[in-house]
Motif scaffolding. Sequence first.
Motif, PDB file in Angstrom:
ATOM      1  N   LEU A 198       0.814  -1.214   0.000  1.00  0.00           N
ATOM      2  CA  LEU A 198       0.000   0.000   0.000  1.00  0.00           C
ATOM      3  C   LEU A 198       0.851   1.270   0.000  1.00  0.00           C
ATOM      4  O   LEU A 198       0.762   2.121   0.888  1.00  0.00           O
ATOM      5  N   VAL A 199       1.677   1.391  -1.009  1.00  0.00           N
ATOM      6  CA  VAL A 199       2.493   2.603  -1.138  1.00  0.00           C
ATOM      7  C   VAL A 199       1.596   3.829  -1.238  1.00  0.00           C
ATOM      8  O   VAL A 199       1.931   4.905  -0.725  1.00  0.00           O
ATOM      9  N   HIS A 200       0.434   3.652  -1.863  1.00  0.00           N
ATOM     10  CA  HIS A 200      -0.554   4.739  -1.958  1.00  0.00           C
ATOM     11  C   HIS A 200      -1.884   4.247  -1.390  1.00  0.00           C
ATOM     12  O   HIS A 200      -2.815   3.925  -2.138  1.00  0.00           O
ATOM     13  N   PRO A 201      -2.012   4.174  -0.062  1.00  0.00           N
ATOM     14  CA  PRO A 201      -3.252   3.646   0.523  1.00  0.00           C
ATOM     15  C   PRO A 201      -4.491   4.444   0.141  1.00  0.00           C
ATOM     16  O   PRO A 201      -5.599   3.897   0.139  1.00  0.00           O
ATOM     17  N   GLU A 202      -4.290   5.707  -0.218  1.00  0.00           N
ATOM     18  CA  GLU A 202      -5.438   6.533  -0.625  1.00  0.00           C
ATOM     19  C   GLU A 202      -6.056   6.035  -1.935  1.00  0.00           C
ATOM     20  O   GLU A 202      -7.205   6.388  -2.257  1.00  0.00           O
ATOM     21  N   ASP A 203      -5.312   5.228  -2.686  1.00  0.00           N
ATOM     22  CA  ASP A 203      -5.852   4.677  -3.927  1.00  0.00           C
ATOM     23  C   ASP A 203      -6.830   3.530  -3.673  1.00  0.00           C
ATOM     24  O   ASP A 203      -7.556   3.137  -4.587  1.00  0.00           O
ATOM     25  N   LEU A 204      -6.845   3.002  -2.456  1.00  0.00           N
ATOM     26  CA  LEU A 204      -7.754   1.911  -2.133  1.00  0.00           C
ATOM     27  C   LEU A 204      -9.101   2.521  -1.721  1.00  0.00           C
ATOM     28  O   LEU A 204      -9.381   2.712  -0.542  1.00  0.00           O
ATOM     29  N   ARG A 205      -9.895   2.843  -2.728  1.00  0.00           N
ATOM     30  CA  ARG A 205     -11.167   3.527  -2.483  1.00  0.00           C
ATOM     31  C   ARG A 205     -12.314   2.568  -2.229  1.00  0.00           C
ATOM     32  O   ARG A 205     -13.354   2.958  -1.697  1.00  0.00           O
ATOM     33  N   SER A 206     -12.163   1.305  -2.627  1.00  0.00           N
ATOM     34  CA  SER A 206     -13.246   0.334  -2.467  1.00  0.00           C
ATOM     35  C   SER A 206     -13.321  -0.159  -1.022  1.00  0.00           C
ATOM     36  O   SER A 206     -12.460   0.142  -0.190  1.00  0.00           O
ATOM     37  N   ALA A 207     -14.347  -0.939  -0.739  1.00  0.00           N
ATOM     38  CA  ALA A 207     -14.634  -1.377   0.629  1.00  0.00           C
ATOM     39  C   ALA A 207     -13.620  -2.415   1.107  1.00  0.00           C
ATOM     40  O   ALA A 207     -13.161  -3.266   0.344  1.00  0.00           O
TER      41      ALA A 207
ATOM     42  N   LYS B  37      -5.331   1.483  10.107  1.00  0.00           N
ATOM     43  CA  LYS B  37      -5.150   2.914  10.375  1.00  0.00           C
ATOM     44  C   LYS B  37      -4.699   3.689   9.137  1.00  0.00           C
ATOM     45  O   LYS B  37      -4.891   4.905   9.062  1.00  0.00           O
ATOM     46  N   LYS B  38      -4.101   3.007   8.175  1.00  0.00           N
ATOM     47  CA  LYS B  38      -3.645   3.670   6.951  1.00  0.00           C
ATOM     48  C   LYS B  38      -4.779   3.923   5.967  1.00  0.00           C
ATOM     49  O   LYS B  38      -4.649   4.767   5.073  1.00  0.00           O
ATOM     50  N   LEU B  39      -5.875   3.192   6.127  1.00  0.00           N
ATOM     51  CA  LEU B  39      -6.946   3.242   5.141  1.00  0.00           C
ATOM     52  C   LEU B  39      -7.832   4.462   5.352  1.00  0.00           C
ATOM     53  O   LEU B  39      -8.011   4.931   6.474  1.00  0.00           O
ATOM     54  N   THR B  40      -8.382   4.947   4.277  1.00  0.00           N
ATOM     55  CA  THR B  40      -9.243   6.121   4.326  1.00  0.00           C
ATOM     56  C   THR B  40     -10.622   5.793   3.774  1.00  0.00           C
ATOM     57  O   THR B  40     -10.792   4.858   2.998  1.00  0.00           O
ATOM     58  N   GLY B  41     -11.612   6.577   4.189  1.00  0.00           N
ATOM     59  CA  GLY B  41     -12.966   6.382   3.696  1.00  0.00           C
ATOM     60  C   GLY B  41     -13.839   5.710   4.733  1.00  0.00           C
ATOM     61  O   GLY B  41     -13.366   5.002   5.626  1.00  0.00           O
ATOM     62  N   ASN B  42     -15.159   5.913   4.611  1.00  0.00           N
ATOM     63  CA  ASN B  42     -16.098   5.355   5.577  1.00  0.00           C
ATOM     64  C   ASN B  42     -16.563   3.954   5.213  1.00  0.00           C
ATOM     65  O   ASN B  42     -17.508   3.426   5.808  1.00  0.00           O
ATOM     66  N   ASN B  43     -15.907   3.339   4.212  1.00  0.00           N
ATOM     67  CA  ASN B  43     -16.242   1.971   3.816  1.00  0.00           C
ATOM     68  C   ASN B  43     -15.168   0.973   4.249  1.00  0.00           C
ATOM     69  O   ASN B  43     -15.013  -0.093   3.653  1.00  0.00           O
ATOM     70  N   LYS B  44     -14.426   1.299   5.305  1.00  0.00           N
ATOM     71  CA  LYS B  44     -13.381   0.420   5.842  1.00  0.00           C
ATOM     72  C   LYS B  44     -13.802  -0.052   7.242  1.00  0.00           C
ATOM     73  O   LYS B  44     -14.240   0.755   8.073  1.00  0.00           O
TER      74      LYS B  44
END
Length: 328
Positions: free
Chosen positions: A251-260, A280-287
Amino acid sequence: MTLKLTTTWDKVFPPSPQVATQKVTFHNHFGIELAADLYLPRQRGKQLPALAVAGPFGAVKEQASGLYAQTMAERGFVTLAFDPSFTGESGGTVRDVFSLDLNTEDFQAAIDYLSNRPEVDAERLGIIGICGWGGIALNAAANDPRIKATVAATMYDMPRVGAQGYFDQLSAQDRYQVKQQVSQQRTIDYAQGTYAKAGGVVDPLPQDAPDFVKQYHAYYKTARGYHPRSVNSNAGWVLQANESWTNTKLLVHPEDLRSAVLIVHGEKAHSRYMGKATFKKLTGNNKELKIVPGATHTDLYDGGNHNYIPFARLVDFFARYLDVTEAE
């Protein structure tokens, strides 16, 4: 290449009368042919959501990934449990080697295959990664927007373990010494035309072995989970492959993981710290993060003695994010 696939049931779990199973193959973009078991609900109508499943790291599709796949197929999903490149019944030479790039591609190739199955709705695809393949699944999902939902069960961050050791106890000097040993072994391997193995799960089990090693032994070295094609059940990975983790990163770019994403860990799992740190690295309300009370790391391989795998939670998660209706 043409793969030689076993035609008899040789899995560590019994077949389900609710599910039909097919041996299938597909290729990744490196040209490696992969072997898989396709699990299909016997009662099905229109195109269904589908899941690709892999792991644990060093296991084969006849072990935990197949159990997850069959159980989710009982719940109405088309599922594909596959052997990673260079392992199990899949192709690739040298045997029993790995890399983050290659194994991330294996998951994406599984999605390629499922997208082209007539029983599958290509807009409703998810993946399940177990143990080290939990981290690899997240890597694949960050690369591939076709993957709408990902479950990482009892996950390892393999590059973290490779670079820092268990519980982050490996110093830079320790790591350098390991690299010295492995590089010297490469010279020997090349001269001899062979590849030394790192060793699978230790057997016989030392009395002073850590609890998590005892748990691995109880799964991989007993009738509970032993399989003759499993890397962990036998001689282990090629030793020099271990270098590939020390200079890579999930996850070099964890912000790219937009899916659930749903990360599932046992309360008593030695690996729990890796799942929590990744969450903790993940973003968005679908995690989501699910901690299973009382469960160890390997309890989430096959449920242990108390059926710890929260399949109902997995079904609810994929139903929400793959838009599954009761009509299916």
